[in-house]
Design a protein around this motif. Structure first.
Motif, PDB file in Angstrom:
ATOM      1  N   CYS A 166       9.267   9.522   0.716  1.00 57.02           N
ATOM      2  CA  CYS A 166      10.280   8.574   1.159  1.00 57.02           C
ATOM      3  C   CYS A 166      10.108   8.477   2.674  1.00 57.02           C
ATOM      4  CB  CYS A 166      11.666   9.094   0.781  1.00 57.02           C
ATOM      5  SG  CYS A 166      12.943   7.872   1.106  1.00 57.02           S
ATOM      6  N   ALA A 167       9.465   7.407   3.122  1.00 56.54           N
ATOM      7  CA  ALA A 167       9.131   7.295   4.546  1.00 56.54           C
ATOM      8  C   ALA A 167       8.852   5.849   4.895  1.00 56.54           C
ATOM      9  CB  ALA A 167       7.885   8.135   4.838  1.00 56.54           C
ATOM     10  N   ASP A 168       8.795   5.599   6.203  1.00 52.49           N
ATOM     11  CA  ASP A 168       8.371   4.282   6.672  1.00 52.49           C
ATOM     12  C   ASP A 168       6.840   4.257   6.653  1.00 52.49           C
ATOM     13  OD1 ASP A 168       8.470   1.736   8.023  1.00 52.49           O
ATOM     14  OD2 ASP A 168       7.799   2.803   9.781  1.00 52.49           O
ATOM     15  N   ALA A 169       6.269   3.292   5.954  1.00 53.33           N
ATOM     16  CA  ALA A 169       4.816   3.248   5.759  1.00 53.33           C
ATOM     17  C   ALA A 169       4.064   3.183   7.088  1.00 53.33           C
ATOM     18  CB  ALA A 169       4.461   2.040   4.903  1.00 53.33           C
ATOM     19  N   PHE A 170       4.628   2.463   8.053  1.00 51.80           N
ATOM     20  CA  PHE A 170       3.914   2.305   9.325  1.00 51.80           C
ATOM     21  C   PHE A 170       3.805   3.642  10.057  1.00 51.80           C
ATOM     22  CE2 PHE A 170       5.340  -1.943   8.276  1.00 51.80           C
ATOM     23  CZ  PHE A 170       4.181  -2.678   8.502  1.00 51.80           C
ATOM     24  N   ARG A 171       4.911   4.404  10.019  1.00 49.84           N
ATOM     25  CA  ARG A 171       4.882   5.723  10.688  1.00 49.84           C
ATOM     26  C   ARG A 171       3.901   6.643   9.970  1.00 49.84           C
ATOM     27  NH1 ARG A 171      10.725   6.564  12.004  1.00 49.84           N
ATOM     28  NH2 ARG A 171      11.033   5.049  13.658  1.00 49.84           N
ATOM     29  N   THR A 220      -1.159  -2.899  -3.463  1.00 45.23           N
ATOM     30  CA  THR A 220       0.231  -2.939  -3.016  1.00 45.23           C
ATOM     31  C   THR A 220       0.861  -4.314  -3.154  1.00 45.23           C
ATOM     32  OG1 THR A 220       1.705  -2.136  -1.269  1.00 45.23           O
ATOM     33  CG2 THR A 220      -0.204  -3.426  -0.537  1.00 45.23           C
ATOM     34  N   ASP A 221       2.179  -4.289  -3.172  1.00 44.54           N
ATOM     35  CA  ASP A 221       3.009  -5.474  -3.329  1.00 44.54           C
ATOM     36  C   ASP A 221       4.047  -5.375  -2.206  1.00 44.54           C
ATOM     37  OD1 ASP A 221       4.786  -7.380  -4.361  1.00 44.54           O
ATOM     38  OD2 ASP A 221       5.567  -6.027  -5.885  1.00 44.54           O
ATOM     39  N   PRO A 222       3.716  -5.903  -1.019  1.00 43.28           N
ATOM     40  CA  PRO A 222       4.601  -5.680   0.131  1.00 43.28           C
ATOM     41  C   PRO A 222       5.826  -6.579   0.068  1.00 43.28           C
ATOM     42  CG  PRO A 222       2.796  -7.105   0.763  1.00 43.28           C
ATOM     43  CD  PRO A 222       2.564  -6.758  -0.691  1.00 43.28           C
ATOM     44  N   PRO A 223       6.829  -6.288   0.909  1.00 46.95           N
ATOM     45  CA  PRO A 223       7.977  -7.215   0.955  1.00 46.95           C
ATOM     46  C   PRO A 223       7.481  -8.523   1.551  1.00 46.95           C
ATOM     47  CG  PRO A 223       8.098  -5.602   2.738  1.00 46.95           C
ATOM     48  CD  PRO A 223       6.945  -5.202   1.879  1.00 46.95           C
ATOM     49  N   GLU A 275      13.784  -9.366   2.853  1.00 48.58           N
ATOM     50  CA  GLU A 275      14.521  -9.124   1.611  1.00 48.58           C
ATOM     51  C   GLU A 275      14.777  -7.652   1.337  1.00 48.58           C
ATOM     52  OE1 GLU A 275      11.376 -10.200   1.652  1.00 48.58           O
ATOM     53  OE2 GLU A 275      10.262  -9.769  -0.187  1.00 48.58           O
ATOM     54  N   TYR A 276      13.960  -6.763   1.948  1.00 46.67           N
ATOM     55  CA  TYR A 276      14.181  -5.339   1.708  1.00 46.67           C
ATOM     56  C   TYR A 276      14.813  -4.636   2.905  1.00 46.67           C
ATOM     57  CZ  TYR A 276      11.950  -5.829  -2.754  1.00 46.67           C
ATOM     58  OH  TYR A 276      11.681  -6.202  -4.039  1.00 46.67           O
ATOM     59  N   THR A 277      15.449  -5.419   3.807  1.00 48.65           N
ATOM     60  CA  THR A 277      16.208  -4.759   4.878  1.00 48.65           C
ATOM     61  C   THR A 277      17.508  -4.243   4.243  1.00 48.65           C
ATOM     62  OG1 THR A 277      17.231  -6.863   5.424  1.00 48.65           O
ATOM     63  CG2 THR A 277      15.316  -6.228   6.754  1.00 48.65           C
ATOM     64  N   PRO A 337      14.436  -0.383 -12.928  1.00 52.78           N
ATOM     65  CA  PRO A 337      15.051  -1.682 -12.621  1.00 52.78           C
ATOM     66  C   PRO A 337      14.927  -2.088 -11.144  1.00 52.78           C
ATOM     67  CG  PRO A 337      16.742  -0.013 -12.908  1.00 52.78           C
ATOM     68  CD  PRO A 337      15.433   0.680 -13.131  1.00 52.78           C
ATOM     69  N   HIS A 338      13.682  -2.219 -10.673  1.00 58.36           N
ATOM     70  CA  HIS A 338      13.448  -2.683  -9.296  1.00 58.36           C
ATOM     71  C   HIS A 338      13.339  -4.201  -9.350  1.00 58.36           C
ATOM     72  CE1 HIS A 338      11.337  -3.484  -5.541  1.00 58.36           C
ATOM     73  NE2 HIS A 338      11.624  -2.264  -5.142  1.00 58.36           N
ATOM     74  N   PRO A 339      13.906  -4.937  -8.332  1.00 61.58           N
ATOM     75  CA  PRO A 339      13.855  -6.400  -8.416  1.00 61.58           C
ATOM     76  C   PRO A 339      12.432  -6.972  -8.424  1.00 61.58           C
ATOM     77  CG  PRO A 339      14.808  -5.658  -6.316  1.00 61.58           C
ATOM     78  CD  PRO A 339      14.683  -4.459  -7.190  1.00 61.58           C
ATOM     79  N   LEU A 381       9.652  -5.265  -9.823  1.00 61.51           N
ATOM     80  CA  LEU A 381       8.807  -4.398 -10.666  1.00 61.51           C
ATOM     81  C   LEU A 381       7.619  -5.181 -11.236  1.00 61.51           C
ATOM     82  CD1 LEU A 381       8.463  -1.631 -12.184  1.00 61.51           C
ATOM     83  CD2 LEU A 381       9.677  -2.708 -14.086  1.00 61.51           C
ATOM     84  N   LYS A 382       6.409  -4.630 -11.061  1.00 63.66           N
ATOM     85  CA  LYS A 382       5.205  -5.263 -11.622  1.00 63.66           C
ATOM     86  C   LYS A 382       4.852  -4.561 -12.934  1.00 63.66           C
ATOM     87  CE  LYS A 382       4.522  -8.210  -8.328  1.00 63.66           C
ATOM     88  NZ  LYS A 382       5.864  -8.692  -8.054  1.00 63.66           N
ATOM     89  N   PRO A 383       4.452  -5.346 -13.954  1.00 65.59           N
ATOM     90  CA  PRO A 383       4.230  -4.740 -15.275  1.00 65.59           C
ATOM     91  C   PRO A 383       2.980  -3.860 -15.339  1.00 65.59           C
ATOM     92  CG  PRO A 383       3.643  -7.063 -15.299  1.00 65.59           C
ATOM     93  CD  PRO A 383       4.216  -6.795 -13.936  1.00 65.59           C
ATOM     94  N   ASP A 426      -0.430   3.141  -2.201  1.00 62.41           N
ATOM     95  CA  ASP A 426       0.506   2.018  -2.221  1.00 62.41           C
ATOM     96  C   ASP A 426       1.571   2.306  -1.167  1.00 62.41           C
ATOM     97  OD1 ASP A 426       2.285   0.019  -2.529  1.00 62.41           O
ATOM     98  OD2 ASP A 426       2.501   0.184  -4.709  1.00 62.41           O
ATOM     99  N   PRO A 427       1.466   1.659   0.021  1.00 58.05           N
ATOM    100  CA  PRO A 427       2.426   1.958   1.082  1.00 58.05           C
ATOM    101  C   PRO A 427       3.815   1.364   0.859  1.00 58.05           C
ATOM    102  CG  PRO A 427       0.768   0.352   1.855  1.00 58.05           C
ATOM    103  CD  PRO A 427       0.413   0.710   0.439  1.00 58.05           C
ATOM    104  N   PHE A 428       3.963   0.466  -0.144  1.00 53.46           N
ATOM    105  CA  PHE A 428       5.268  -0.172  -0.432  1.00 53.46           C
ATOM    106  C   PHE A 428       5.508  -0.055  -1.931  1.00 53.46           C
ATOM    107  CE2 PHE A 428       3.062  -2.417   3.050  1.00 53.46           C
ATOM    108  CZ  PHE A 428       3.893  -2.038   4.094  1.00 53.46           C
ATOM    109  N   GLU A 482       7.688   4.885  -0.018  1.00 53.59           N
ATOM    110  CA  GLU A 482       8.813   3.948  -0.168  1.00 53.59           C
ATOM    111  C   GLU A 482       9.892   4.353   0.828  1.00 53.59           C
ATOM    112  OE1 GLU A 482       9.701   1.034  -1.874  1.00 53.59           O
ATOM    113  OE2 GLU A 482      11.550   1.329  -0.744  1.00 53.59           O
ATOM    114  N   MET A 483      10.404   3.344   1.540  1.00 53.36           N
ATOM    115  CA  MET A 483      11.355   3.604   2.612  1.00 53.36           C
ATOM    116  C   MET A 483      12.793   3.729   2.094  1.00 53.36           C
ATOM    117  SD  MET A 483      11.401   1.159   5.918  1.00 53.36           S
ATOM    118  CE  MET A 483      12.257  -0.207   5.176  1.00 53.36           C
ATOM    119  N   ASP A 484      13.130   2.938   1.074  1.00 59.67           N
ATOM    120  CA  ASP A 484      14.510   2.890   0.584  1.00 59.67           C
ATOM    121  C   ASP A 484      14.781   4.092  -0.337  1.00 59.67           C
ATOM    122  OD1 ASP A 484      16.982   0.977   0.107  1.00 59.67           O
ATOM    123  OD2 ASP A 484      16.397   1.764  -1.862  1.00 59.67           O
TER     124      ASP A 484
END
Ligand SMILES: C[S@@+](CC[C@H](N)C(=O)[O-])C[C@H]1O[C@@H](n2cnc3c(N)ncnc32)[C@H](O)[C@@H]1O
Length: 290
Positions: free
Chosen positions: A10-15, A30-33, A38-40, A215-217, A219-221, A242-244, A265-267
Motif C-alpha cells: 500500500c504505497a504511492d507508486a511514484f515514491r 497496468t490499468d492506470p487512473p 477519479e481516484y483522488t 468490487p473495484h469500479p 475491475l478487469k476480468p 502493476d503500479p496501479f 495500490e495507494m488507496d
C-alpha cells in the motif's frame, strides 16, 4: 501455484518507483487512473456516496442497476495537463526499472491515448502496437443533449465498443535473440506455439463471482488479464509490476499462471480488497484461460 509468488504494497507508486533498483522489472501490465482525478480521495468519496463529481451513472437502457463510470468528457485543460504530467513522470521511471526488451502493456482510453503515446515515446520506449479489447460499453453513441427528438438519426460520438491497451517496449540490447538470452525479455509469449499473440481480444466486463469477489469500479476480468499477463513474460521468467493494481486483477492473474509479480495500490480500501481477494481471484476457473 501454492508458493507465494507476489508482493503487494500500500504505497504511492511514484515514491516506490524512485527507490526501486534499475533494471529489476521484466514487464509492466497496468490499468492506470485515466483522468488522474477519479481516484483522488475527494472523487472516490463522491463515487462511494453515489453523488456528483467525475463519476456518473450511465443511462439505464435495460432496467438493470448500473455502477458509476468516470466521465472523461468533463476533463478541462488543467486536468489534461495533470494527465500529461502523470505520464511524463511515470514513463521515465518505468523505463529505468525495466530491463532492456521489457514490455509495458497499459490500458488506455480513446480520447486520451495520444498523451500516453507521446510521453512513453519521449521517455525512450518503442511503440509496438495496441490491443483492441472488445468490450461493449455504454459510453458515447448518444443523440445531441436536449434534442433527442429533433436529431433522432444522429450520434454525437461513436458508441465505444473496444478499449485500447497500448504496447511499449524498452529497446533491446542487441538483437531480440541476444536480449532474450541475457534478460529473458524482448518478445511476447504465444498462447500456443503455432498461434501468435494477437491484438484483438474479445472480453466482456468482469461480472458475477469475479465482481462480487473484488468490487473495484475498474475491475478487469481474469479472462482478459491472464492472456496479456502471460504474453508479457516471453519465457515465463522475471517479475511483472502493476503500479496501479486496484483490487489486484493483474497480480491474481500472474499468481494463477505461476509468474512472479509486484502490485502497488495507494488507496487503503482497495489495497485491503486486493489483500483479501487476490488468492480467491487467482483460484477462479475461467473459460478460455489456462
Ligand atoms: C483503474 S484502477 C485499477 C483497477 C485494476 N485494474 C483492477 O482490476 O482492480 C487504478 C488504481 O490506481 C490507484 N492509484 C492511483 N494513483 C496511484 C498512485 N500514485 N500510486 C498507487 N496507486 C494509485 C487507484 O486507487 C486505483 O485503484
Amino acid at each position: 501455484m501454492g508458493r507465494q509468488l507476489y508482493e503487494i504494497l500500500c504505497a504511492d507508486a511514484f515514491r516506490w518507483l524512485e527507490r526501486r533498483r534499475a533494471k529489476s522489472i521484466h514487464a509492466v501490465v497496468t490499468d492506470p487512473p485515466y483522468s488522474v482525478l477519479e481516484y483522488t480521495p475527494e472523487q472516490l468519496n463522491k463515487q462511494r456516496n453515489g453523488r456528483g463529481g467525475i463519476w456518473r451513472l450511465p443511462h439505464n437502457y435495460d432496467g438493470s442497476k448500473r455502477k458509476p463510470v468516470p466521465r472523461f468528457t468533463v476533463l478541462r485543460s488543467k486536468d489534461l495537463e495533470r494527465l500529461q504530467d502523470f505520464h511524463a513522470r511515470l514513463s521515465p521511471q518505468l523505463f529505468r526499472v525495466l530491463v532492456p526488451g521489457g514490455h509495458v502493456i497499459i490500458a488506455s482510453q480513446h480520447l486520451l491515448c495520444h498523451f500516453v503515446v507521446s510521453a512513453f515515446t519521449d521517455a525512450g520506449f518503442e511503440i509496438r502496437g495496441q490491443i483492441a479489447r472488445i468490450v461493449k460499453t455504454l459510453r458515447g453513441g448518444d443523440r445531441p443533449k436536449g434534442a433527442h427528438e429533433e436529431f433522432r438519426d444522429l450520434s454525437v460520438s461513436p458508441r465505444s465498443c473496444w478499449e485500447p491497451w497500448l504496447i511499449f517496449r524498452k529497446p533491446c540490447e542487441g538483437r531480440v535473440k541476444e536480449n532474450l538470452e541475457k534478460w529473458h525479455t524482448g518478445a511476447l509469449r504465444r498462447p500456443q506455439s503455432d498461434v501468435p499473440f494477437k491484438d484483438l481480444i474479445e472480453s466482456a466486463p468482469a461480472r458475477g463471482t469475479e465482481k462480487r469477489l473484488a468490487p473495484h469500479p475498474s475491475l478487469k476480468p481474469q479472462a482478459f488479464v491472464r492472456q496479456i499477463v502471460r504474453a508479457s513474460l516471453p519465457l515465463g521468467k522475471g517479475v511483472i509490476l502493476d503500479p496501479f493494481m486496484g483490487s489486484g486483477s493483474t497480480i491474481a492473474a500472474a499468481h494463477h499462471l505461476g509468474l512472479r509479480s509486484i502490485g502497488i495500490e495507494m488507496d487503503e480500501e482497495f489495497f485491503e480488497l486486493a489483500q483479501t481477494f487476490i488468492p480467491e481471484l487467482s483460484k477462479l476457473q475461467v473459460n478460455g484461460t489456462r
